[in-house]
Write a protein that holds these residues in place. Sequence first.
Motif, PDB file in Angstrom:
ATOM      1  N   ALA A   1       0.820  -1.210   0.000  1.00  0.00           N
ATOM      2  CA  ALA A   1       0.000   0.000   0.000  1.00  0.00           C
ATOM      3  C   ALA A   1       0.859   1.267   0.000  1.00  0.00           C
TER       4      ALA A   1
ATOM      5  N   THR B   1       2.820   2.656  -1.929  1.00  0.00           N
ATOM      6  CA  THR B   1       4.152   2.639  -2.558  1.00  0.00           C
ATOM      7  C   THR B   1       4.111   3.512  -3.813  1.00  0.00           C
TER       8      THR B   1
ATOM      9  N   ASP C   1       6.867  -4.252  -0.491  1.00  0.00           N
ATOM     10  CA  ASP C   1       6.023  -3.960   0.665  1.00  0.00           C
ATOM     11  C   ASP C   1       5.432  -2.534   0.554  1.00  0.00           C
ATOM     12  N   ASN C   2       4.959  -1.988   1.651  1.00  0.00           N
ATOM     13  CA  ASN C   2       4.304  -0.671   1.676  1.00  0.00           C
ATOM     14  C   ASN C   2       5.306   0.489   1.654  1.00  0.00           C
ATOM     15  N   LEU C   3       4.869   1.640   1.171  1.00  0.00           N
ATOM     16  CA  LEU C   3       5.582   2.923   1.318  1.00  0.00           C
ATOM     17  C   LEU C   3       6.997   2.891   0.763  1.00  0.00           C
ATOM     18  N   ILE C   4       7.198   2.108  -0.280  1.00  0.00           N
ATOM     19  CA  ILE C   4       8.512   2.016  -0.930  1.00  0.00           C
ATOM     20  C   ILE C   4       8.589   3.045  -2.050  1.00  0.00           C
TER      21      ILE C   4
ATOM     22  N   ALA D   1       9.282  -2.724   3.729  1.00  0.00           N
ATOM     23  CA  ALA D   1       8.631  -1.408   3.700  1.00  0.00           C
ATOM     24  C   ALA D   1       9.609  -0.240   3.829  1.00  0.00           C
TER      25      ALA D   1
END
Lengths: 346, 346, 346
Positions: A212, A214, A233-236, A252
């Motif tokens: 999410a 990303t 993963d998230n927020l990459i 992440a």
Amino acid sequence: MEFTAQQIADFLQGEVIGDGQIKVNNLSKIDDGQPETLTFLANPKYNHYLYTTRASVVLVNRDFIPEEKVSVTLIKVDDAYSCIAQLLNMVNQARPEKKGIDSTAVIAANTSVPQSIYIGAFTFIGENVKLGENIKIYPQVYIGDNVTIGDNTTLYPGVKIYHDCVIGKDCMIHAGTVIGADGFGFAPNNGSYQKIAQIGNVIIEDHVEIGANTTIDRATMGSTIVHEGAKLDNLIQVAHNVEVGSNTVIAAQTGIAGSTKIGNNCMIGGQVGFAGHITIGDRVNIGAQSGIPNHVKSDVTLLGYPAVPAREFARSVVMIKKLPELNKTIRELQEEIENLKKKIDK
Amino acid sequence: MEFTAQQIADFLQGEVIGDGQIKVNNLSKIDDGQPETLTFLANPKYNHYLYTTRASVVLVNRDFIPEEKVSVTLIKVDDAYSCIAQLLNMVNQARPEKKGIDSTAVIAANTSVPQSIYIGAFTFIGENVKLGENIKIYPQVYIGDNVTIGDNTTLYPGVKIYHDCVIGKDCMIHAGTVIGADGFGFAPNNGSYQKIAQIGNVIIEDHVEIGANTTIDRATMGSTIVHEGAKLDNLIQVAHNVEVGSNTVIAAQTGIAGSTKIGNNCMIGGQVGFAGHITIGDRVNIGAQSGIPNHVKSDVTLLGYPAVPAREFARSVVMIKKLPELNKTIRELQEEIENLKKKIDK
Amino acid sequence: MEFTAQQIADFLQGEVIGDGQIKVNNLSKIDDGQPETLTFLANPKYNHYLYTTRASVVLVNRDFIPEEKVSVTLIKVDDAYSCIAQLLNMVNQARPEKKGIDSTAVIAANTSVPQSIYIGAFTFIGENVKLGENIKIYPQVYIGDNVTIGDNTTLYPGVKIYHDCVIGKDCMIHAGTVIGADGFGFAPNNGSYQKIAQIGNVIIEDHVEIGANTTIDRATMGSTIVHEGAKLDNLIQVAHNVEVGSNTVIAAQTGIAGSTKIGNNCMIGGQVGFAGHITIGDRVNIGAQSGIPNHVKSDVTLLGYPAVPAREFARSVVMIKKLPELNKTIRELQEEIENLKKKIDK
């Protein structure tokens, strides 16, 4: 849904030790075992939970021998972890399937939509978009012009895909992720900056999962590419013209600066930073929060800021802790030498 | 679109070396040169690609002299990098322009919308919003009450702008970015926390570009300000009452804590962290992943955690690598001194 | 709205020093004091601004004694900070309240909506969702099937909540935050990875505030839990099966890996990283950008990468700065010893 231990054992080709008629209706983790659930034991570090868990049934490996008396029912199977993965998947697939095209969705006239697709409310799909079979597009997704999306791919709510990008088959992209925003490119121009237009795209190959929120930026020219089977993963942050290799896993909040190429089968921890224009080999492991300023060859394990081989990092940490003591030793040596000098000069 | 090398050379006031009639239909990077494309060579580090690129035409600087035989067609120009930027811009502008107001958009009755504007599907615009000319607002954008947006600004899909914020002219804000969410302010209150209402706003001045999924919080009182010409990348956190100076460039995933002021013409790397309530001078360069706990004066280059002048950081890295060796040397000195003492005391 | 200094003093049970009839219409910070506003002085570091501020009225603590002549009107109160918090809250609540259900919202037939609720444009609410009283759901929010949301909770634009998650009472979740996306779980499988289905959920307890573009993943089994009164800033990553303790405050861009438990009343700085499967005690303070690889007991203050007690970190920073000097000292000692040896051996 409710199953007896015996029914589950039969399905998994396992053997019941205890009450085969006891019923379970959900799955739980052994350190958080809930009554009327089935749990599993695969990591020996968690063995002690077996004797106190409130779960009703525990999957264990066939060669597991308890060290104390066990009051729960056990099911012995060849591979407890892979059995639980199989059961999780079954539970997940039992949820009602999303189907049909919501009447509020806006789809450009020249984009054709296969019957097998799900399109949720308030989703926008632009011109000339190519959509495969069995795609699931949740509400509030944006798909720009000329995008291609492969079969069986799922886009969760609020995913944004800019024009010209290509998403493969069997991909899963979680909510809020942005694919194809402009790369960060500016030319200095008398104290201010001029934007460099970003006319490339992003290619996400097959079997890729992206978490999410990303962001994967489009290339200046050519393509930013996430190769087959990679898991993000998230927020990459993936900058313009980056390539992420096949079956590479990235945790992440990691960031990859422009034009860097990461090899295949790498494992990258969370909050790692990669400089731009560098090449990382295959099967490289990088510990969380590391900083990677330079090229990295294959088959190494790095850690730290700037990253060094993991053993060297561990040694440095120990040495830094010892510094005050070393400093004291040096002062003492200075004194001793002064004393020796005096003695000799006498 | 297709152009001959000669047409492009004429347009750029350059000189063809090779086949002026060869045609190109796209642009590519020299390390990823595609057939029937034009590429460029501006960085000497990439010179070796010139002799193997599959691109058809290469822009080079007028003073460039090849070291080997070149089989591609060259176009010599005064400044290859600025010419490619010009061409990228032309290609980008050739895309069909978005126009009109989508019938699904919801716009409050007392907000008036200039004819020159584009508003995409499912965009919501609140009360008393002031909209300039030639603004492009993509689908699924949220614009709260009393927001002002200047001429020629583009808001990409899913941008969220809370009430009372001000966006300047010629700005570009990428998908998923949130402008004006509450600053993170709480007062301790008997072991729990009480929210401090955040009644200020965010001001984004003219010519600012902001990447995807960045967050810029509203001020507690007054304004959080991003000054003219600043460029912010993806996933950046700008806390309440921060100011980012004019023409300052900030790479992805950097975070700036509350009330910190960053000067003009700074260059901030990715994943940098700034403490709150500090002031950073002008023309400060900060390396990626640095931590900035204190005020920084103008015209310095910092690196590390906590950040120090870049040279000092490099020296520390070398010294830390040497620590095991230093430690060994100290042990040896101790022994030698013991030996000397024995000799002397004899 | 406009109030005289006397009206405000009466309301706050304070005492006017100066012109009680002077009028103010807004609040400002003392370092950015605007004419016709009220400001406050609570932190002695800001005292010097009192003598030059352009604000009209300044709230000060009753025991404050100016060191120079003050030209602005003062209002003396028992606690200037808590008074300003009270006033900020009043100003905030004076904004027109959002009400009603927008006609464009899509709400599943079997979800019932209390009359007291606000639901904005383009919001999607799935099947069997349980909604409390006085909830505010801004435009473009997604709420999946079987979600529960407690009384008085606010969801800002574009929040995405996946199926089965539970949000408590009096919570506030800012724009773009994603609750309940899949945890990052894959099993190695002959060089590629197989997804582990994530069938758990997320539970956000009462009085929790979450910033913008934060991601909180659903549990593999069981629940990821943010306990009562916790405050999370923007762009934070909370992985599957994590627990965040009661009244714990976490600054922006921090990441918490899977199954880690953080205790109550902790204060976590920005950009901190927590390894997975560790337990952090209560009342733990962790400095910005720290890395936490192991369990942490209660009541400690940690800093660094890997984190150590804050004092030890400060000592290490000093020692690392001194390393070149130490190195030089060691070289000198070596020489001196060589000289001594020669002398002795003569």
